[in-house]
Write an enzyme that holds these catalytic residues in place. Structure first.
Site, PDB file in Angstrom:
ATOM      1  N   ASN A   9      68.118  27.969  29.521  1.00  0.00           N
ATOM      2  CA  ASN A   9      69.017  27.846  28.372  1.00  0.00           C
ATOM      3  C   ASN A   9      69.660  26.456  28.451  1.00  0.00           C
ATOM      4  OD1 ASN A   9      71.001  27.971  26.457  1.00  0.00           O
ATOM      5  ND2 ASN A   9      72.183  29.607  27.453  1.00  0.00           N
ATOM      6  N   LYS A  11      71.589  25.010  26.409  1.00  0.00           N
ATOM      7  CA  LYS A  11      72.918  24.913  25.786  1.00  0.00           C
ATOM      8  C   LYS A  11      73.000  23.643  24.926  1.00  0.00           C
ATOM      9  CE  LYS A  11      74.630  27.812  29.466  1.00  0.00           C
ATOM     10  NZ  LYS A  11      75.711  28.259  30.332  1.00  0.00           N
ATOM     11  N   HIS A  96      75.105  35.586  24.096  1.00  0.00           N
ATOM     12  CA  HIS A  96      75.501  34.808  25.275  1.00  0.00           C
ATOM     13  C   HIS A  96      77.030  34.793  25.376  1.00  0.00           C
ATOM     14  CE1 HIS A  96      76.158  31.512  28.034  1.00  0.00           C
ATOM     15  NE2 HIS A  96      74.920  31.733  28.456  1.00  0.00           N
ATOM     16  N   GLU A  98      79.057  32.552  25.928  1.00  0.00           N
ATOM     17  CA  GLU A  98      79.701  31.424  25.236  1.00  0.00           C
ATOM     18  C   GLU A  98      79.796  31.699  23.729  1.00  0.00           C
ATOM     19  OE1 GLU A  98      77.145  28.518  27.055  1.00  0.00           O
ATOM     20  OE2 GLU A  98      78.109  28.981  28.963  1.00  0.00           O
ATOM     21  N   GLU A 168      74.616  38.420  32.852  1.00  0.00           N
ATOM     22  CA  GLU A 168      75.251  37.149  33.210  1.00  0.00           C
ATOM     23  C   GLU A 168      76.750  37.368  33.419  1.00  0.00           C
ATOM     24  OE1 GLU A 168      72.565  33.672  31.636  1.00  0.00           O
ATOM     25  OE2 GLU A 168      74.236  34.030  30.296  1.00  0.00           O
ATOM     26  N   GLY A 174      78.130  28.563  35.168  1.00  0.00           N
ATOM     27  CA  GLY A 174      78.563  27.178  35.239  1.00  0.00           C
ATOM     28  C   GLY A 174      79.648  26.922  36.268  1.00  0.00           C
ATOM     29  N   SER A 214      74.681  30.466  37.659  1.00  0.00           N
ATOM     30  CA  SER A 214      74.556  29.567  38.811  1.00  0.00           C
ATOM     31  C   SER A 214      73.321  29.837  39.674  1.00  0.00           C
ATOM     32  CB  SER A 214      75.837  29.590  39.656  1.00  0.00           C
ATOM     33  OG  SER A 214      76.937  29.142  38.888  1.00  0.00           O
TER      34      SER A 214
HETATM   35  P1  13P Z   1      74.460  28.253  34.712  1.00  0.00           P
HETATM   36  O1  13P Z   1      73.096  28.448  35.321  1.00  0.00           O
HETATM   37  O2  13P Z   1      74.755  26.813  34.375  1.00  0.00           O
HETATM   38  O3  13P Z   1      75.527  28.926  35.498  1.00  0.00           O
HETATM   39  O4  13P Z   1      74.424  28.990  33.276  1.00  0.00           O
HETATM   40  C1  13P Z   1      73.937  30.271  33.188  1.00  0.00           C
HETATM   41  C2  13P Z   1      73.788  30.623  31.760  1.00  0.00           C
HETATM   42  O5  13P Z   1      74.770  30.732  31.041  1.00  0.00           O
HETATM   43  C3  13P Z   1      72.432  30.795  31.223  1.00  0.00           C
HETATM   44  O6  13P Z   1      72.456  31.334  29.947  1.00  0.00           O
END
Ligand code: 13P
Length: 253
Positions: A9, A11, A96, A98, A168, A174, A214
């Protein structure tokens, strides 16, 4: 049998030149290395057609990071399932954290989006997971149960088999803080048992459940070795070919 999947992803990262370069590097990697998992990317929507053009033999799955719950019309800024289908995208990430945090998405929205994606023959990657406060107060099993039921349990058995789920935990996204393989496994097993109770074990066994939060080259193999973890949804580490390749190799014995 369910698939092993490593999905990146991206982003809101990369300009067009950098995006094209990473797509190309990934294609080269895929051509030169046998992989024990399917590989997907979810670049910014602006670059989806470029990815589809480059991956003309469907070497790598191409997913949107979101899609509208509406079919078409006056929804400025949105992308529809039909549009994704018309460029032969493979599916979309839905729900997601976010999107939930910054755009107010709920599991009811996710439910409509998942259903619409399936109606258009797109694969939804449905995301769920608890916040830090919810985990600290011991609510994580209940939260994930509720999310899964609201977003997915109106589907038929045939429909839910086509969904990919990504657990997740919000506190691991992140942050550099990963759920331990045991913490992730117990929630994945929980999700699978919820599905088994509702739809039967055979259906539950067909569904790929990915872990996200992560995942890095040095922890991927151990996470992927858990019995109910069928791969990863990768954020930061999907932005560099070397890191992403090492994560894909987490499935090599
Ligand atoms: P990270 O791998 O940067 O923690 O992000 C995970 C994520 O949100 C994948 O959709």
């Amino acid at each position: 049998m369910r698939k092993n999947i490593v999905a990146g992803n991206w982003k809101m990262n990369k300009n067009v030149i950098d995006a094209q370069q990473l797509m190309f590097q990934l294609l080269e990697y895929k051509k030169n290395n046998a992989t024990n998992c399917d590989v997907y990317i979810a670049p910014p929507s602006l670059y989806l057609m470029m990815a589809k053009d480059l991956y003309e033999n469907n070497e790598i799955g191409v997913f949107a990071q979101d899609m509208s719950e509406h079919e078409s019309g006056a929804y400025t800024g949105e992308i529809s399932a039909d549009m994704l289908k018309s460029i032969e995208a493979d599916g979309a990430i839905i729900g997601h954290s976010e999107r939930r945090q910054y755009h107010g998405e709920t599991d009811s929205h996710c439910n409509r989006k998942v259903k619409l994606a399936l109606d258009k023959d797109l694969t939804p990657i449905y995301c769920n997971g608890e916040t830090l406060e919810q985990r600290k107060s011991g609510q994580h099993f209940e939260i994930v149960k509720n999310q899964t039921e609201v977003a997915l349990f109106t589907l038929s058995a045939e429909e839910i088999k086509k969904v990919v789920i990504a657990y997740e935990p919000v506190w691991a996204i992140g942050t550099g803080e990963t759920a331990t393989p045991e913490q992730a496994q117990e929630i994945h097993a929980h999700i699978r048992s919820l599905i088994a109770n509702k739809y039967g074990q055979e259906v539950a066994d067909e569904i790929s459940i990915l872990y996200g939060g992560s995942v890095k080259p040095d922890n991927a193999k151990e996470i992927f070795s858990q019995p109910d973890i069928d791969g990863g949804l990768i954020g930061g580490a999907a932005l560099k070919i070397d890191d992403f390749a090492k994560i894909i190799e987490g499935f090599n014995s």
